[in-house]
Design a protein around this motif. Structure first.
Motif, PDB file in Angstrom:
ATOM      1  N   CYS A  90       0.647  -1.274   0.095  1.00 25.71           N
ATOM      2  CA  CYS A  90      -0.122  -0.081   0.193  1.00 25.71           C
ATOM      3  C   CYS A  90       0.871   1.400  -0.107  1.00 25.71           C
ATOM      4  N   LEU A  91       1.789   1.256   0.785  1.00 27.46           N
ATOM      5  CA  LEU A  91       2.994   2.369   0.654  1.00 27.46           C
ATOM      6  C   LEU A  91       3.398   2.826  -0.676  1.00 27.46           C
ATOM      7  N   ASP A  92       3.765   1.381  -1.440  1.00 24.13           N
ATOM      8  CA  ASP A  92       4.203   1.469  -2.692  1.00 24.13           C
ATOM      9  C   ASP A  92       3.303   2.049  -3.635  1.00 24.13           C
ATOM     10  N   GLU A  93       1.946   1.590  -3.399  1.00 15.33           N
ATOM     11  CA  GLU A  93       0.957   2.292  -4.364  1.00 15.33           C
ATOM     12  C   GLU A  93       0.437   3.796  -3.709  1.00 15.33           C
ATOM     13  N   GLY A  94       1.134   4.323  -2.980  1.00 13.17           N
ATOM     14  CA  GLY A  94       1.039   5.735  -2.514  1.00 13.17           C
ATOM     15  C   GLY A  94      -0.037   5.927  -1.694  1.00 13.17           C
ATOM     16  N   VAL A  95      -0.517   4.978  -0.821  1.00  8.66           N
ATOM     17  CA  VAL A  95      -1.618   5.062   0.294  1.00  8.66           C
ATOM     18  C   VAL A  95      -0.928   5.945   1.528  1.00  8.66           C
ATOM     19  N   ASP A  96      -1.856   6.722   1.844  1.00  9.90           N
ATOM     20  CA  ASP A  96      -1.167   7.686   3.171  1.00  9.90           C
ATOM     21  C   ASP A  96      -2.034   7.610   4.221  1.00  9.90           C
ATOM     22  N   VAL A  97      -3.238   6.933   4.176  1.00 10.88           N
ATOM     23  CA  VAL A  97      -3.880   6.772   5.357  1.00 10.88           C
ATOM     24  C   VAL A  97      -4.049   5.127   5.705  1.00 10.88           C
ATOM     25  N   PHE A  98      -3.816   4.922   6.979  1.00  5.41           N
ATOM     26  CA  PHE A  98      -3.663   3.389   7.285  1.00  5.41           C
ATOM     27  C   PHE A  98      -4.532   3.179   8.437  1.00  5.41           C
ATOM     28  N   SER A  99      -5.535   2.283   8.546  1.00  5.98           N
ATOM     29  CA  SER A  99      -6.262   2.119   9.670  1.00  5.98           C
ATOM     30  C   SER A  99      -5.967   0.533  10.079  1.00  5.98           C
ATOM     31  N   PHE A 100      -5.570   0.265  11.521  1.00  8.29           N
ATOM     32  CA  PHE A 100      -5.265  -1.054  11.838  1.00  8.29           C
ATOM     33  C   PHE A 100      -6.406  -1.490  12.999  1.00  8.29           C
ATOM     34  N   SER A 101      -6.704  -2.758  12.933  1.00  2.66           N
ATOM     35  CA  SER A 101      -7.990  -3.180  13.867  1.00  2.66           C
ATOM     36  C   SER A 101      -7.306  -4.794  14.583  1.00  2.66           C
ATOM     37  N   PHE A 102      -7.980  -5.008  15.815  1.00  2.00           N
ATOM     38  CA  PHE A 102      -7.816  -6.298  16.143  1.00  2.00           C
ATOM     39  C   PHE A 102      -6.144  -6.764  16.252  1.00  2.00           C
ATOM     40  N   GLY A 103      -5.469  -5.653  16.968  1.00  2.00           N
ATOM     41  CA  GLY A 103      -4.117  -6.112  17.031  1.00  2.00           C
ATOM     42  C   GLY A 103      -3.448  -4.794  17.259  1.00  2.00           C
ATOM     43  N   ASP A 104      -2.099  -4.838  17.468  1.00  2.00           N
ATOM     44  CA  ASP A 104      -1.309  -3.541  17.728  1.00  2.00           C
ATOM     45  C   ASP A 104      -0.680  -2.969  16.457  1.00  2.00           C
ATOM     46  N   ALA A 105      -0.828  -1.644  16.145  1.00  7.32           N
ATOM     47  CA  ALA A 105      -0.296  -1.173  15.070  1.00  7.32           C
ATOM     48  C   ALA A 105       0.950  -0.620  15.239  1.00  7.32           C
ATOM     49  N   ALA A 106       1.600  -0.628  16.477  1.00  7.23           N
ATOM     50  CA  ALA A 106       2.787  -0.161  16.822  1.00  7.23           C
ATOM     51  C   ALA A 106       4.143  -0.520  15.901  1.00  7.23           C
ATOM     52  N   PRO A 107       4.173  -1.776  15.474  1.00 10.18           N
ATOM     53  CA  PRO A 107       5.273  -2.053  14.744  1.00 10.18           C
ATOM     54  C   PRO A 107       5.241  -1.457  13.343  1.00 10.18           C
ATOM     55  N   TYR A 108       4.108  -0.724  12.887  1.00 13.06           N
ATOM     56  CA  TYR A 108       3.950  -0.045  11.506  1.00 13.06           C
ATOM     57  C   TYR A 108       4.011   1.270  11.497  1.00 13.06           C
ATOM     58  N   VAL A 109       4.162   1.805  12.766  1.00  8.87           N
ATOM     59  CA  VAL A 109       3.785   3.315  12.861  1.00  8.87           C
ATOM     60  C   VAL A 109       5.095   3.960  12.198  1.00  8.87           C
ATOM     61  N   ASP A 110       6.292   3.679  12.764  1.00 12.36           N
ATOM     62  CA  ASP A 110       7.375   4.513  12.086  1.00 12.36           C
ATOM     63  C   ASP A 110       7.425   4.378  10.693  1.00 12.36           C
ATOM     64  N   ARG A 111       7.101   3.183  10.072  1.00 10.71           N
ATOM     65  CA  ARG A 111       7.470   2.911   8.754  1.00 10.71           C
ATOM     66  C   ARG A 111       6.543   3.918   7.849  1.00 10.71           C
ATOM     67  N   ILE A 112       5.188   3.972   8.385  1.00 13.94           N
ATOM     68  CA  ILE A 112       4.117   4.650   7.800  1.00 13.94           C
ATOM     69  C   ILE A 112       4.313   6.147   8.017  1.00 13.94           C
ATOM     70  N   HIS A 113       4.755   6.571   9.214  1.00 14.72           N
ATOM     71  CA  HIS A 113       5.261   8.164   9.335  1.00 14.72           C
ATOM     72  C   HIS A 113       6.361   8.328   8.487  1.00 14.72           C
ATOM     73  N   ALA A 114       7.376   7.561   8.434  1.00 13.67           N
ATOM     74  CA  ALA A 114       8.652   7.783   7.572  1.00 13.67           C
ATOM     75  C   ALA A 114       8.184   8.151   6.020  1.00 13.67           C
ATOM     76  N   GLU A 115       6.786   7.665   5.580  1.00  9.68           N
ATOM     77  CA  GLU A 115       6.476   8.043   4.200  1.00  9.68           C
ATOM     78  C   GLU A 115       5.526   8.928   4.168  1.00  9.68           C
ATOM     79  N   GLY A 116       5.305   9.790   5.329  1.00 10.49           N
ATOM     80  CA  GLY A 116       4.378  10.803   5.591  1.00 10.49           C
ATOM     81  C   GLY A 116       2.879  10.532   5.861  1.00 10.49           C
ATOM     82  N   GLY A 117       2.689   9.013   6.119  1.00  9.19           N
ATOM     83  CA  GLY A 117       1.465   8.596   6.230  1.00  9.19           C
ATOM     84  C   GLY A 117       0.738   8.976   7.655  1.00  9.19           C
ATOM     85  N   VAL A 118      -0.764   8.650   7.817  1.00  9.80           N
ATOM     86  CA  VAL A 118      -1.341   8.893   9.064  1.00  9.80           C
ATOM     87  C   VAL A 118      -1.810   7.465   9.560  1.00  9.80           C
ATOM     88  N   VAL A 119      -1.902   7.108  10.837  1.00  8.20           N
ATOM     89  CA  VAL A 119      -2.157   5.903  11.288  1.00  8.20           C
ATOM     90  C   VAL A 119      -3.250   6.000  12.271  1.00  8.20           C
TER      91      VAL A 119
END
Ligand SMILES: Cc1cc2nc3c(=O)[nH]c(=O)nc-3n(C[C@H](O)[C@H](O)[C@H](O)COP(=O)(O)O)c2cc1C
Length: 334
Positions: A90-119
């Protein structure tokens, strides 16, 4: 009256309304129509492989200049594609809004922020909201147990939202569960939420990828006709979900709600368009092209189904919801 909130500002939306991720019912036509109307469109990609995920993102982008995001259920029992694969595709396709559920988003936050995305992270308690924000999440989705589909907790939206707002005062909070119209959105805003996340309402749109019998049941249902259980556990075990009453639920209730030896266990009740059999207690959503006893499948829907009266184009749903919200806020002030 402006419906601007910290959530609309953070995401660049015109209205504080989200078309919630509703599993396989999400599709480019739905997300793009919602995004074009100034709300947030969502694609649920958990059950799509990498190629299908890339394809729906690319097609949605072709269809709209508006804002849309993707949702990933993190629970490994729910999926076959690793969350990293979804995130990277999704990052590669240019997505910048990510929603996570039923689990912990923590492992993905820095990676998405580094690309300017919102979690965004869905939670069912104030404590879970606090943990999410401590992990760097930008927006918290507080999902009450009246919600349709799989449910994060067992607290209702009305008591949950103010608790979450107080737990994470610096973070935008979006209310989910039980909201069918603008009065519900106004109520969420009055609870200090910054937006509303509607799933069941968007099942009853022309664009949603659902079987016509399922859509009809959503429109016809009263608020009293949903059941919260772990019944449809094949594919995603032990996670409570809310569905409409149907023959599968009724037979199980009549048998005393057994955990094993459930009526008709293992029986094939429907077939997908490509001929794949669907068994009675599978977590499969009733999508177009299915044949057989489609109404016996899990008809995921929330108590908000009682307030869903018509099937409309998704952009009209957004416009109507915004106008109703405005009116409800004005009426509340009187
Ligand atoms: C058919 C259906 C499928 C759903 N699929 C997902 C999903 O893939 N991921 C997720 O986080 N939530 C999912 N949900 C929950 C919704 O995102 C949302 O929290 C819920 O619909 C809100 O309650 P409401 O139905 O009363 O509006 C689903 C809900 C429904 C009704």
């Amino acid at each position: 009256m402006s419906l601007e909130t910290p959530f609309t500002d953070a995401l660049g939306l015109d209205v504080p309304i989200v078309q919630a991720p509703i599993g396989s019912a999400t599709c480019p036509a739905l997300a793009a129509a919602v995004a074009d109307a100034g709300a947030l469109g969502m694609l649920a990609v958990t059950w799509r492989d990498e190629a299908a995920t890339r394809a729906v993102v690319a097609e949605t982008r072709r269809r709209t200049d508006g804002v849309f995001g993707v949702n990933v259920v993190i629970d490994p029992d729910a999926k076959t594609v690793p969350t990293e694969t979804h995130v990277e595709a999704c990052l590669d396709e240019g997505v910048d809004v990510f929603s996570f559920s039923f689990g912990d988003a923590a492992p993905y936050v820095d990676r998405i922020h580094a690309e300017g995305g919102v979690v965004l992270q869905s939670v069912g308690s104030a404590a879970a909201a606090k943990r999410a924000v401590d992990a760097g999440v930008d927006v918290v989705v507080a999902q009450g147990w009246e919600a349709g589909g799989h449910v994060q907790g067992d607290v209702a939206t009305l008591p949950l939202v103010p608790r979450v707002v107080d737990a994470v005062p610096e973070t935008p909070v979006v209310a989910a569960g039980g909201i069918a119209d603008g009065r519900g959105i106004a109520a969420a805003l009055a609870l200090d939420a910054d937006g509303a996340w509607l799933g069941t309402r968007f099942l009853a749109t022309e664009e949603a990828d659902v079987h016509r019998l399922y859509r009809r049941r959503v429109v016809e249902a009263d608020e009293t006709e949903t059941v919260h259980s772990t019944l449809f556990d094949e594919g995603w075990p032990d996670v409570p979900h809310r569905v409409l009453e149907n023959e599968t639920v009724e037979a199980w209730e009549a048998a005393g709600r057994p955990d094993s030896d459930r009526p008709g266990a293992g029986e094939v009740v429907a077939e997908t368009e490509d001929g794949t059999p669907v068994r009675r207690y599978e977590d499969s959503l009733a999508v177009p092209g299915m044949t057989g006893a489609v109404e016996d499948l899990p008809l995921y829907a929330g108590q908000s189904a009682g307030g869903v009266e018509d099937v409309e184009p998704a952009d009209e749903v957004v416009t109507t919801l915004a106008a109703e919200t405005d009116e409800a806020l004005t009426n509340a002030r009187r």
